[in-house]
Design a protein around this motif. Structure first.
Motif, PDB file in Angstrom:
ATOM      1  N   LYS A  24      -4.098   9.779  -2.402  1.00  0.00           N
ATOM      2  CA  LYS A  24      -3.527   9.255  -1.175  1.00  0.00           C
ATOM      3  C   LYS A  24      -3.360  10.982  -0.948  1.00  0.00           C
ATOM      4  N   ILE A  25      -2.272  11.146  -0.609  1.00  0.00           N
ATOM      5  CA  ILE A  25      -2.015  12.358  -0.076  1.00  0.00           C
ATOM      6  C   ILE A  25      -2.777  13.800  -0.859  1.00  0.00           C
ATOM      7  N   MET A  42       0.906  -1.634   0.336  1.00  0.00           N
ATOM      8  CA  MET A  42      -0.063   0.020  -0.257  1.00  0.00           C
ATOM      9  C   MET A  42       0.918   1.450  -0.068  1.00  0.00           C
ATOM     10  N   THR A  43       1.910   1.420  -1.185  1.00  0.00           N
ATOM     11  CA  THR A  43       2.848   2.608  -1.108  1.00  0.00           C
ATOM     12  C   THR A  43       1.380   3.964  -1.204  1.00  0.00           C
ATOM     13  N   VAL A  44       1.984   5.517  -0.962  1.00  0.00           N
ATOM     14  CA  VAL A  44       1.168   6.201  -0.826  1.00  0.00           C
ATOM     15  C   VAL A  44       1.652   6.793  -2.263  1.00  0.00           C
ATOM     16  N   SER A  45       0.612   7.418  -3.010  1.00  0.00           N
ATOM     17  CA  SER A  45       0.512   8.150  -3.808  1.00  0.00           C
ATOM     18  C   SER A  45      -0.292   9.961  -4.496  1.00  0.00           C
ATOM     19  N   MET A  46      -0.258   9.592  -5.043  1.00  0.00           N
ATOM     20  CA  MET A  46      -0.230  11.372  -5.662  1.00  0.00           C
ATOM     21  C   MET A  46      -2.006  11.901  -5.159  1.00  0.00           C
ATOM     22  N   PRO A  62     -10.132  11.213  10.136  1.00  0.00           N
ATOM     23  CA  PRO A  62      -9.625  10.405   8.482  1.00  0.00           C
ATOM     24  C   PRO A  62     -10.262  10.571   7.308  1.00  0.00           C
TER      25      PRO A  62
END
Lengths: 171, 171
Positions: free
Chosen positions: B7-8, B1-5, B169
């Protein structure tokens, strides 16, 4: 060139701690020029139950240092808590910047799912993943304290503009 | 579950615009209870050359809407600029939240290197990549305006705490 845990943390923390340090120089020069006791600025608050300026600076640097340390699994340095002068606060920021800058991308990247448990001074604990710590706790708090430090100085008449807040992106 | 454009950006914008909307309810209730003219809060500023509260709210919603639109290559909606009441500002926030929420991850992810040229009202232009727009411009400005809106209300005696700023969140 995908975004990563490193790209959304280390360069951001370094940029805004560096701009905050430059803002401290302007606040010190303002006090000097207007013959204002620096303590009046350092202890200024927007409301009696809010942190004063000095504590906003301390909180911003703590979030940067503790978060990068937790993500990388490193021991955070004991930053000085003396904050009775602009010089002492700048020293704290310099130490925080040095520490955060020291991390390489490989130490922070890939920590999205890392389990991180934080014990607060009250004894309460809270469990995060690396991603939830950074996105839902550290970054919003970091910006909250950086902005409020800036807002306190603006409110007290220090001549600052948004460029002072933004500083220069770290590449 | 990598961060991504995605998600941020999207969940962050939605979270803080939603908490800002709830903060507006508390400000309206405060004015009602203390028999304060809402205009006094809407026009409150921390310093004469800073944006008033209403404009801070507008700026935060503009950054969220325009940035997600630019990343996804969509047309941003024309948000209402009426801000003479808490209700009007809440309507603007609701429209901004609806728009930002509408993007799917696939529309925002992978836009790190997308070339984005912005023409400012002055006619000046600035070139960004998707990543530099989001990390070095949109998110810091978004947090700056959300925090300053909160700071203005705190300074004016509205009973708010950090939880009001943080909200919940978005998952």
């Amino acid at each position: 060139m995908t975004v990563s845990m490193y790209k959304i943390s280390v360069p951001i923390f370094v940029q805004y701690l560096t701009s905050l340090s430059a803002v401290l120089d302007k606040a010190a020069a303002h006090c000097e020029a207007k013959k204002i006791d620096p303590a009046a600025s350092l202890n200024a608050r927007l409301y009696p139950d809010m942190y004063p300026f000095s504590r906003q600076v301390r909180a911003a640097s703590d979030h940067a240092v503790n978060t990068t340390a937790r993500l990388a699994g490193a021991e955070p340095p004991a930053l000085p808590n003396a904050d009775s002068s602009f010089t002492e606060l700048k020293d704290r920021l310099a130490k925080a910047i040095d520490f955060v800058k020291g991390f390489k991308a490989a130490q922070i990247d890939g920590t999205e799912d890392k389990a991180i448990k934080i014990t607060f001074p009250s004894g309460a604990t809270r469990e995060f993943t690396g991603q939830s710590l950074l996105l839902n706790n550290a970054l919003p708090n970091f910006y909250l304290h950086c902005t409020t430090a800036y807002d306190i100085l603006r409110h007290n008449g220090v001549e600052l503009g948004k460029r002072d807040f933004m500083g220069t992106p770290v590449t």
